[in-house]
Design an enzyme around this catalytic site. Structure first.
Site, PDB file in Angstrom:
ATOM      1  N   LYS A  75       0.836  -1.200   0.000  1.00  0.00           N
ATOM      2  CA  LYS A  75       0.000   0.000   0.000  1.00  0.00           C
ATOM      3  C   LYS A  75       0.872   1.251   0.000  1.00  0.00           C
ATOM      4  O   LYS A  75       1.879   1.322  -0.679  1.00  0.00           O
ATOM      5  CB  LYS A  75      -0.959  -0.044   1.186  1.00  0.00           C
ATOM      6  N   THR A  77       3.396   4.201   1.277  1.00  0.00           N
ATOM      7  CA  THR A  77       4.525   4.389   2.168  1.00  0.00           C
ATOM      8  C   THR A  77       5.250   5.673   1.807  1.00  0.00           C
ATOM      9  O   THR A  77       4.920   6.354   0.839  1.00  0.00           O
ATOM     10  CB  THR A  77       5.479   3.187   2.148  1.00  0.00           C
ATOM     11  N   HIS A  79       9.158   7.617   1.422  1.00  0.00           N
ATOM     12  CA  HIS A  79      10.616   7.558   1.311  1.00  0.00           C
ATOM     13  C   HIS A  79      11.158   8.963   1.510  1.00  0.00           C
ATOM     14  O   HIS A  79      10.528   9.940   1.083  1.00  0.00           O
ATOM     15  CB  HIS A  79      11.055   7.057  -0.064  1.00  0.00           C
ATOM     16  N   ALA A 144      10.292  -1.634   5.325  1.00  0.00           N
ATOM     17  CA  ALA A 144       9.176  -2.047   4.470  1.00  0.00           C
ATOM     18  C   ALA A 144       9.706  -2.718   3.212  1.00  0.00           C
ATOM     19  O   ALA A 144      10.796  -2.392   2.729  1.00  0.00           O
ATOM     20  CB  ALA A 144       8.323  -0.843   4.097  1.00  0.00           C
ATOM     21  N   GLY A 157      11.617  -2.894  -4.116  1.00  0.00           N
ATOM     22  CA  GLY A 157      12.466  -3.586  -3.155  1.00  0.00           C
ATOM     23  C   GLY A 157      12.153  -3.250  -1.719  1.00  0.00           C
ATOM     24  O   GLY A 157      11.045  -3.476  -1.238  1.00  0.00           O
ATOM     25  N   PHE A 158      13.141  -2.653  -1.006  1.00  0.00           N
ATOM     26  CA  PHE A 158      12.993  -2.449   0.433  1.00  0.00           C
ATOM     27  C   PHE A 158      13.427  -1.036   0.815  1.00  0.00           C
ATOM     28  O   PHE A 158      14.177  -0.367   0.093  1.00  0.00           O
ATOM     29  CB  PHE A 158      13.823  -3.470   1.215  1.00  0.00           C
ATOM     30  N   CYS A 175       1.636   1.503   4.972  1.00  0.00           N
ATOM     31  CA  CYS A 175       1.412   0.133   4.501  1.00  0.00           C
ATOM     32  C   CYS A 175       0.014  -0.376   4.848  1.00  0.00           C
ATOM     33  O   CYS A 175      -0.225  -1.589   4.859  1.00  0.00           O
ATOM     34  CB  CYS A 175       2.483  -0.810   5.044  1.00  0.00           C
TER      35      CYS A 175
END
EC number: 2.3.1.181
Length: 240
Positions: A75, A77, A79, A144, A157-158, A175
Site C-alpha cells: 500500500k 509508504t 521515502h 518495508a 524492493g525495500f 502500509c
C-alpha cells in the site's frame, strides 16, 4: 556472475524518485534482455509518498501531498532523507516464488539491523522487519518491502529507516497498518545511524544470500555504468 551494486546517490545528493523509477525500468529491461547482470540499486531519496497496487484513495495523505502510484505490491509508504532504499533488479528462478524472495529480503534486513544492536524480527501476516512491542510502544516497523515481478525479473524492493524523520508517516496509514508504529535505527539505539553507515553491510549480506535471491548469470556484453536521466527528463507519469 556476482550480484552487482550501484550506489546511485546519498545525502547531500538525494535522488528524485521519478528519475530513479525510470532508471529502474531501464535496468530491468537490460536484466530481462541479458545485457546486464543481476543488479541492486542503492539510494537515498528526496521526500516522496508512493502507492502500491492495493492502495485506496482514502488512504492518501490527508493534506493532499502528491503521491506517485507504482506497480509494486503493498500500500502507501514514504521515502525520504535518512532512509536506505534498495532496488534488487534480479532474475528469479523457475518456478517463480515471490513470497520466498520477500522472505529472504526480510532475513537479510533483519541480520543487518541486528548487527546495529536492534532486535528486529518478522511478524506473522505482515511483510518487512519489525521491532516487537515493549515498554516503549506497540510493534514498530523498521523496514518495508514491496516488489513487482515482470518477465521473471524483480523491481522495487525495500526501505530501511536509518535516521529519517518519522513524522511524515503521521500523514498516512503506513502500509495500510493501523495498529502498529514505525521506528528507525537511530530511534531504537539513541545514536545517529545514516544510510551511508549501513549500505556496505547491507551489500555484504545481500551478496552472501545471492543464491537464495536470484539466478546468477553472465550478461551477453559488458554493461555500461548505470546513470540517472538528466534532471527534468524523467518520463514516469503519475500513473506509473
Amino acid at each position: 556472475m556476482a550480484l552487482h551494486f550501484e550506489r546511485i546517490g546519498f545525502a547531500p545528493e538525494l535522488v528524485n524518485y521519478r528519475e530513479c523509477l525510470d532508471l529502474q525500468r531501464q535496468v530491468h529491461q537490460e536484466v530481462v534482455a541479458g545485457s546486464r547482470g543481476n543488479t541492486v540499486l542503492m539510494v537515498e531519496h528526496d521526500p516522496v509518498y508512493t502507492a502500491g497496487r492495493r492502495t485506496e484513495k482514502h488512504e492518501y495523505p490527508w493534506d493532499g501531498t502528491e503521491v506517485v502510484p507504482i506497480g509494486r505490491g503493498g500500500k502507501l509508504t514514504y521515502h525520504g532523507p535518512g532512509m536506505l532504499v534498495g532496488y534488487p533488479i534480479v532474475r528469479l528462478p523457475i518456478p517463480l516464488d515471490v513470497v520466498r524472495f520477500v522472505r529472504v529480503l526480510e532475513e537479510v534486513i533483519i541480520a543487518v539491523v541486528r548487527d546495529f544492536g536492534v532486535p528486529a524480527t518478522t511478524v506473522e501476516g505482515r511483510s518487512g522487519a519489525w521491532v516487537l512491542a515493549d515498554e516503549r510502544g506497540p510493534d514498530r516497523k523498521i523496514s518495508a518491502i514491496g516488489v513487482q515481478v515482470s518477465k521473471r525479473a524483480t523491481m522495487h524492493g525495500f526501505a530501511l529507516n536509518c535516521s529519517n524523520d518519522l513524522r511524515p508517516f503521521g500523514k498516512i496509514i503506513p502500509c495500510g497498518i493501523t495498529d502498529a508504529g514505525v521506528t528507525s535505527l537511530s530511534a531504537e539505539t539513541g545514536n545517529r545511524i545514516d544510510p551511508a553507515d549501513v549500505v556496505e553491510r547491507m551489500e555484504q549480506e545481500l551478496s552472501a544470500r545471492e543464491a537464495d535471491l536470484c539466478v546468477p548469470f553472465e550478461p551477453d556484453t559488458p554493461a555500461e555504468p548505470v546513470r540517472l536521466p538528466a534532471p527534468g527528463t524523467a518520463t514516469s507519469a503519475a500513473a506509473s
